[in-house]
Write an enzyme that holds these catalytic residues in place. Structure first.
Site, PDB file in Angstrom:
ATOM      1  CD  GLN A  46      66.712 -14.041  90.954  1.00  0.00           C
ATOM      2  OE1 GLN A  46      66.370 -13.489  89.910  1.00  0.00           O
ATOM      3  NE2 GLN A  46      65.904 -14.835  91.627  1.00  0.00           N
ATOM      4  CG  HIS A  89      66.151  -9.737  86.761  1.00  0.00           C
ATOM      5  ND1 HIS A  89      65.569 -10.613  85.862  1.00  0.00           N
ATOM      6  CD2 HIS A  89      65.596 -10.025  87.956  1.00  0.00           C
ATOM      7  CE1 HIS A  89      64.717 -11.395  86.495  1.00  0.00           C
ATOM      8  NE2 HIS A  89      64.711 -11.069  87.771  1.00  0.00           N
ATOM      9  CG  ASN A 132      62.491  -8.921  85.747  1.00  0.00           C
ATOM     10  OD1 ASN A 132      62.037  -9.664  84.896  1.00  0.00           O
ATOM     11  ND2 ASN A 132      62.374  -9.175  87.036  1.00  0.00           N
ATOM     12  CD  GLU A 133      58.453  -9.975  87.862  1.00  0.00           C
ATOM     13  OE1 GLU A 133      58.785  -9.801  89.040  1.00  0.00           O
ATOM     14  OE2 GLU A 133      57.981 -11.046  87.446  1.00  0.00           O
TER      15      GLU A 133
HETATM   16  C1  BGC Z   1      61.447 -12.444  89.280  1.00  0.00           C
HETATM   17  C2  BGC Z   1      62.532 -13.463  89.552  1.00  0.00           C
HETATM   18  C3  BGC Z   1      62.101 -14.371  90.698  1.00  0.00           C
HETATM   19  C4  BGC Z   1      60.848 -15.088  90.290  1.00  0.00           C
HETATM   20  C5  BGC Z   1      60.337 -16.119  91.280  1.00  0.00           C
HETATM   21  C6  BGC Z   1      60.042 -12.964  89.395  1.00  0.00           C
HETATM   22  O1  BGC Z   1      59.305 -12.035  90.110  1.00  0.00           O
HETATM   23  O2  BGC Z   1      61.672 -11.781  88.073  1.00  0.00           O
HETATM   24  O3  BGC Z   1      63.711 -12.778  89.825  1.00  0.00           O
HETATM   25  O4  BGC Z   1      63.105 -15.242  91.102  1.00  0.00           O
HETATM   26  O5  BGC Z   1      59.827 -14.147  90.084  1.00  0.00           O
HETATM   27  O6  BGC Z   1      59.904 -15.559  92.455  1.00  0.00           O
END
Ligand code: BGC
Length: 440
Positions: free
Chosen positions: A51, A145, A189-190
């Site tokens: 990003q 990520h 990440n998530e």
């Molecule tokens: C993510 C980020 C994203 C943010 C805002 C999260 O789900 O880890 O990469 O930019 O939310 O949407």
């Protein structure tokens, strides 16, 4: 305009809104006197590689961006040029008052071809981690990520056997470069976001994501292509869980001594009516991960708002509520609920590894920070071990399918000149960080 004037103006605008939002008259964060946050609390902001770095051309998402028209509204291109400007950005973060900084390693730069590791890329991330330390900030390192190398997507991504071992091998190499500087680390990440998207997005959008993968496969001359949020989530889940487990072991076997966990996309899910499907949906989204996290050092909480569920599923936000640029309800107090949920389910300490708002109106970001921190403070008072708050995002960046339109940053980035301009919210959160959350 001097700094004090900005601070007073923003503070005055933010306090009443935060109190109303937190639903706690007189207990809004900025107004609350009392103890500072626990000693060693991490205050900072977060970014991710794809990003912000720019030209991440070996990654699956870069490949998917080339499909125009396709799921991405624009291409990431040079992003924020963080790859070249990290020293300047880390200096700014430290100067604002932060004692932590979250960034991610870009697997596709470190291992551009399967089994070939790039020493220059490893050294690059080592320098970022070392620079954080030089500036007095604890590096919070995300090993993955979302983005994976194109070669990984071509072999079926997380959907196929062997993906966990490949990720663990990457972690084993990467930790040798950055481990000695790391303060905390997250593996994935998530990893539950793919399922969350299937709960909240209309089916045609999900179908388009499937088509995009076919398009990407054709572009790279492969019979398949699988990227984290785009592929078959049920096929991915066991591999992601195994990947997390093996990555924790690989990271812990390397240099350094720091806490390792996973960060989850957690929404303040609220049940509406006696037949609400809320609990069923929550199990589908989070149960396997919360269970896995019981074995970790901490749980990373990433919250942006709330979802309400009735008997049929997710509901529209209530009529007339304030919406953010990404269509989410403005609901900062939801962070308190997700911290409680994650801690109750895992028994682990909590780091808020992301929390933020997409808005062009920075006074709303300040109100959001205030509402969220008020909720953190109540959790702390209730004895929940919250150990850090990392705001998303340090700077305006590439917001995946939405491109550059939504602005989550504490710092603005001019898309032509790349010039960084801290917003009042950056000074606001930085000042709270400097006094460790104590009343002004
Ligand atoms: C993510 C980020 C994203 C943010 C805002 C999260 O789900 O880890 O990469 O930019 O939310 O949407």
């Amino acid at each position: 305009m001097n700094k004090k004037a900005v601070h007073r103006r923003t503070l005055l605008a933010a306090v009443p809104a935060a109190m109303a939002l937190a639903g706690l008259p007189g207990r809004g964060f900025a107004a609350a006197a009392g103890n500072p946050f626990p000693k060693g609390f991490l205050w900072g902001a977060a970014i991710s590689g794809h990003q912000t770095e720019g030209n991440n051309s070996n990654s699956d998402i870069w490949q998917l961006e080339q499909l125009q028209p396709g799921p991405f509204m624009e291409k990431s291109g040079i992003a924020c040029d963080f790859f070249n400007r990290y020293a300047e950005d880390l200096a700014l973060a430290a100067q604002l008052g932060f004692n932590a900084f979250r960034f991610s390693l870009e697997w596709s730069r470190i291992e551009p071809e399967e089994g070939r590791f790039d020493d220059k890329a490893l050294d690059h991330y080592r320098r970022i981690a070392a620079t954080c330390r030089e500036k007095g900030m604890v590096p919070a390192i995300t090993f993955n990520h979302f983005t994976t190398p194109i070669w990984f997507a071509k072999r079926g991504g997380w959907e196929v056997a062997g993906s966990a071992d490949r990720f663990a091998r990457f972690c084993e190499r990467a930790v040798k470069a950055v481990g000695e500087f790391a303060g905390i680390a997250t593996t994935l990440n998530e990893p539950n976001l793919g399922r969350l998207l299937r709960v909240i997005l209309p089916p045609p959008i999900i179908a388009d994501m499937g088509k995009a993968m076919q398009g990407a496969a054709a572009m790279v001359g492969s019979d398949r292509f699988s990227a984290a949020q785009f592929g078959d989530q049920d096929a991915m889940l066991p591999n992601l869980l195994e990947g997390h487990r093996k990555a924790v072991a690989a990271i812990k076997a390397g240099p350094g001594d720091f806490s390792v966990g996973v960060s989850l996309a957690l929404v303040d899910d609220q049940a509406v009516g006696a037949d609400s499907v809320r609990d069923k949906v929550r199990d589908y989204l989070n149960a396997a991960w919360l269970d896995a996290a019981k074995a970790d050092d901490f749980i990373g909480v990433q919250t942006y708002g709330r979802n309400r569920f009735d008997a049929k599923g997710v509901m529209q936000p209530p009529e007339g509520v304030e919406l953010t640029q990404t269509g989410e309800e403005f609901y900062p107090q939801g962070l308190g609920a997700t911290i409680r949920y994650a801690h109750a389910a895992t028994g682990r300490p909590v780091y808020v590894t992301e929390n933020g708002i997409a808005t062009a109106d920075d006074t709303r970001r300040i109100a959001y920070i205030d509402g969220a921190l008020a909720a953190v403070k109540v959790c702390l008072a209730d004895g929940i071990p919250v150990k850090g708050y990392l705001h998303w995002s340090f700077m305006d960046n590439f917001e995946w399918i939405f491109g550059y339109r939504p602005t989550f940053g504490l710092v603005a980035v001019d898309r032509q000149t790349m010039k960084r301009t801290p917003k009042p919210s950056a000074a606001y959160l930085g000042a709270i960080a400097k006094r460790n959350g104590a009343a002004a």
